[in-house]
Design a protein around this motif. Structure first.
Motif, PDB file in Angstrom:
ATOM      1  N   UNK A   1       0.819  -1.227   0.000  1.00 16.19           N
ATOM      2  CA  UNK A   1       0.000   0.000   0.000  1.00 16.19           C
ATOM      3  C   UNK A   1       0.850   1.272   0.000  1.00 16.19           C
ATOM      4  N   UNK A   2       2.069   1.185   0.582  1.00 18.89           N
ATOM      5  CA  UNK A   2       2.867   2.407   0.741  1.00 18.89           C
ATOM      6  C   UNK A   2       3.731   2.609  -0.513  1.00 18.89           C
ATOM      7  N   UNK A   3       3.129   3.264  -1.499  1.00 20.48           N
ATOM      8  CA  UNK A   3       3.742   3.427  -2.825  1.00 20.48           C
ATOM      9  C   UNK A   3       4.923   4.433  -2.853  1.00 20.48           C
TER      10      UNK A   3
ATOM     11  N   UNK B   1      -7.989   9.791  -3.294  1.00 21.29           N
ATOM     12  CA  UNK B   1      -8.040   9.749  -1.826  1.00 21.29           C
ATOM     13  C   UNK B   1      -7.986   8.317  -1.287  1.00 21.29           C
ATOM     14  N   UNK B   2      -8.602   7.372  -1.984  1.00 20.49           N
ATOM     15  CA  UNK B   2      -8.637   5.989  -1.481  1.00 20.49           C
ATOM     16  C   UNK B   2      -7.229   5.393  -1.461  1.00 20.49           C
ATOM     17  N   UNK B   3      -6.448   5.743  -2.466  1.00 22.72           N
ATOM     18  CA  UNK B   3      -5.078   5.228  -2.525  1.00 22.72           C
ATOM     19  C   UNK B   3      -4.230   5.836  -1.383  1.00 22.72           C
ATOM     20  N   UNK B   4      -4.457   7.112  -1.122  1.00 23.88           N
ATOM     21  CA  UNK B   4      -3.741   7.774  -0.027  1.00 23.88           C
ATOM     22  C   UNK B   4      -4.140   7.175   1.314  1.00 23.88           C
ATOM     23  N   UNK B   5      -5.424   6.964   1.461  1.00 21.68           N
ATOM     24  CA  UNK B   5      -5.944   6.414   2.711  1.00 21.68           C
ATOM     25  C   UNK B   5      -5.310   5.042   3.006  1.00 21.68           C
ATOM     26  N   UNK B   6      -5.276   4.191   1.983  1.00 23.11           N
ATOM     27  CA  UNK B   6      -4.725   2.834   2.162  1.00 23.11           C
ATOM     28  C   UNK B   6      -3.241   2.892   2.516  1.00 23.11           C
ATOM     29  N   UNK B   7      -2.534   3.861   1.930  1.00 22.89           N
ATOM     30  CA  UNK B   7      -1.083   3.963   2.179  1.00 22.89           C
ATOM     31  C   UNK B   7      -0.782   4.291   3.636  1.00 22.89           C
TER      32      UNK B   7
ATOM     33  N   UNK C   1      -5.712   6.347  13.684  1.00 22.42           N
ATOM     34  CA  UNK C   1      -6.643   6.727  12.607  1.00 22.42           C
ATOM     35  C   UNK C   1      -5.867   7.569  11.588  1.00 22.42           C
ATOM     36  N   UNK C   2      -6.242   7.417  10.332  1.00 17.65           N
ATOM     37  CA  UNK C   2      -5.604   8.206   9.265  1.00 17.65           C
ATOM     38  C   UNK C   2      -6.643   8.470   8.188  1.00 17.65           C
ATOM     39  N   UNK C   3      -6.641   9.677   7.645  1.00 18.26           N
ATOM     40  CA  UNK C   3      -7.579   9.996   6.560  1.00 18.26           C
ATOM     41  C   UNK C   3      -7.026  11.142   5.721  1.00 18.26           C
ATOM     42  N   UNK C   4      -7.560  11.258   4.515  1.00 16.91           N
ATOM     43  CA  UNK C   4      -7.137  12.341   3.628  1.00 16.91           C
ATOM     44  C   UNK C   4      -8.026  13.558   3.872  1.00 16.91           C
ATOM     45  N   UNK C   5      -7.420  14.667   4.231  1.00 17.18           N
ATOM     46  CA  UNK C   5      -8.130  15.933   4.420  1.00 17.18           C
ATOM     47  C   UNK C   5      -8.100  16.662   3.066  1.00 17.18           C
TER      48      UNK C   5
ATOM     49  N   UNK D   1      -9.555  19.388   1.960  1.00 17.89           N
ATOM     50  CA  UNK D   1      -9.395  20.841   1.952  1.00 17.89           C
ATOM     51  C   UNK D   1      -7.917  21.233   2.075  1.00 17.89           C
ATOM     52  N   UNK D   2      -7.202  20.533   2.949  1.00 16.23           N
ATOM     53  CA  UNK D   2      -5.785  20.853   3.173  1.00 16.23           C
ATOM     54  C   UNK D   2      -4.856  20.062   2.255  1.00 16.23           C
ATOM     55  N   UNK D   3      -5.427  19.136   1.502  1.00 11.97           N
ATOM     56  CA  UNK D   3      -4.631  18.300   0.601  1.00 11.97           C
ATOM     57  C   UNK D   3      -3.493  17.612   1.361  1.00 11.97           C
ATOM     58  N   UNK D   4      -3.899  16.927   2.432  1.00 10.91           N
ATOM     59  CA  UNK D   4      -2.894  16.217   3.232  1.00 10.91           C
ATOM     60  C   UNK D   4      -3.523  15.000   3.897  1.00 10.91           C
ATOM     61  N   UNK D   5      -2.689  13.990   4.122  1.00 15.37           N
ATOM     62  CA  UNK D   5      -3.129  12.867   4.943  1.00 15.37           C
ATOM     63  C   UNK D   5      -2.835  13.241   6.391  1.00 15.37           C
ATOM     64  N   UNK D   6      -3.778  12.982   7.273  1.00 14.61           N
ATOM     65  CA  UNK D   6      -3.567  13.256   8.696  1.00 14.61           C
ATOM     66  C   UNK D   6      -3.539  11.942   9.461  1.00 14.61           C
ATOM     67  N   UNK D   7      -2.611  11.818  10.381  1.00 15.28           N
ATOM     68  CA  UNK D   7      -2.611  10.683  11.313  1.00 15.28           C
ATOM     69  C   UNK D   7      -2.935  11.221  12.703  1.00 15.28           C
TER      70      UNK D   7
END
Ligand code: AVI
Length: 320
Positions: A57-59, A200-206, A241-245, A247-253
């Motif tokens: 997942x971590x491309x 976003x789904x690809x980012x989320x999985x990573x 928890x991790x998700x793609x924000x 608005x900020x164009x960033x993944x947050x942990x």
């Protein structure tokens, strides 16, 4: 000929710990509690990060590796041989070591906050390259970037792979680039890996992998905080928890409390409600034009960029 050297320059460890404790307490007491992502990297954290880079997942790691492998000739043409290669957040030094055959740096300067891990990696590398000057610096470069006078000032190439610059806010990233610019002469340059905006789904999985390695990496931060702050976090009370924000164009942990939890440390305490969070990392994603603009504003020009065929990741070189 001079003796090759491997050393640690971390200043006073006592001072470093006091500063870390104050920084950690400040973040934990903030309305929206946070801990800087640099505290993900103790010895175990560095090993967990090394492992998660191998996840399907971590491309970013393998994509960046492939880009560098494919464009090694162009990179060599841009940088030349015999430079001083300064590796920011070197970790196991593997990414820089891949550049050695093409770039043959005269001096290699790996820098990392995870000191023991770095020393081990640098010592191994020194055995492989006995002629190369290696100066390993165990320090936190996120606040200031002052290099010892023993590091040659000319032809410094600051290598910042893995999209680690994405872990700074955009304003901090811009300031950081300016600090790098101030730390190099007019013949200096940067070679930086950038994670590009994508699905976003690809980012989320990573950042939330099926094996739970990223979860362990995130939760281990609490053990590092316990060690540095003397706090009593119970890892079992928390979940990753991790998700793609968008608005900020960033993944947050974040670390989220599974149940009400009270955490104590010398001189402080904080009660967390069930479901409340500690923000542990942002991973900002860029577009190439926006990043090139940021480089130009910091004083770096003539940017060359190489990307993979899917446009997931970019490696950018720019001159002072
Ligand atoms: C080091 N840094 C670029 C990684 C990232 O992708 O932001 C850290 C990481 N966090 C979760 N997985 C990897």
């Amino acid at each position: 000929t001079q003796e090759p050297i491997t050393r640690i320059e971390s200043g006073s460890i006592v001072t470093a710990h006091t500063a870390a404790a104050a920084e950690l307490a400040h973040g934990l007491l903030a309305d929206a509690a946070f801990v800087s992502p640099k505290y993900l990297y103790d010895t175990l954290g560095s090993k967990l990060f090394e492992a998660l880079c191998l996840l399907p997942e971590y491309y970013p790691t393998r994509t960046e590796d492939a880009i560098i492998g494919t464009h090694m000739g162009d990179i060599r043409e841009a940088i030349g041989t015999g430079a001083t290669l300064i590796d920011l957040g070197a970790g196991n030094c593997a990414k820089a070591a891949r550049l050695f055959p093409a770039l043959a740096p005269r001096h290699y300067v790996p820098i990392d906050i995870s000191k023991e891990f770095l020393v081990h990696a640098a010592a191994q590398l020194q055995r492989r390259y006995p002629q190369m000057h290696i100066t390993a610096l165990g320090l936190d470069f996120s606040q200031e970037l002052v290099l010892p006078s023993s590091i040659p000032a000319e032809r410094r190439v600051f290598f910042y792979p893995g999209s680690s610059i994405g872990n700074f806010s955009r304003a901090q990233a811009s300031m950081f680039l300016r600090r790098i610019r101030a730390a190099c002469d007019d013949d200096g340059s940067v070679l930086i890996g950038i994670d590009l905006i994508k699905d976003a789904a690809m980012l989320q999985a990573a950042y939330d992998d099926a094996l739970g390695l990223t979860a362990a990496f995130n939760l281990n931060l609490l053990r590092n905080v316990n060690r540095l702050l003397g706090s009593d976090f119970d890892v079992a009370d928390w979940m990753h928890t991790a998700y793609f924000n968008q608005r900020e164009q960033r993944v947050e942990m974040h670390l989220q409390a599974r149940r009400p939890a009270v955490v104590r440390w010398p001189g402080g305490r904080r009660a967390f409600d069930e479901g409340s969070r500690i923000h542990t990392e942002n991973s900002h994603k860029y577009t190439l034009p926006s990043f090139t603009r940021m480089l130009a504003e910091a004083g770096f020009e003539h940017a060359s960029a190489w990307t993979d065929e899917n446009g997931w990741f970019a490696v950018v070189h720019a001159r002072a």
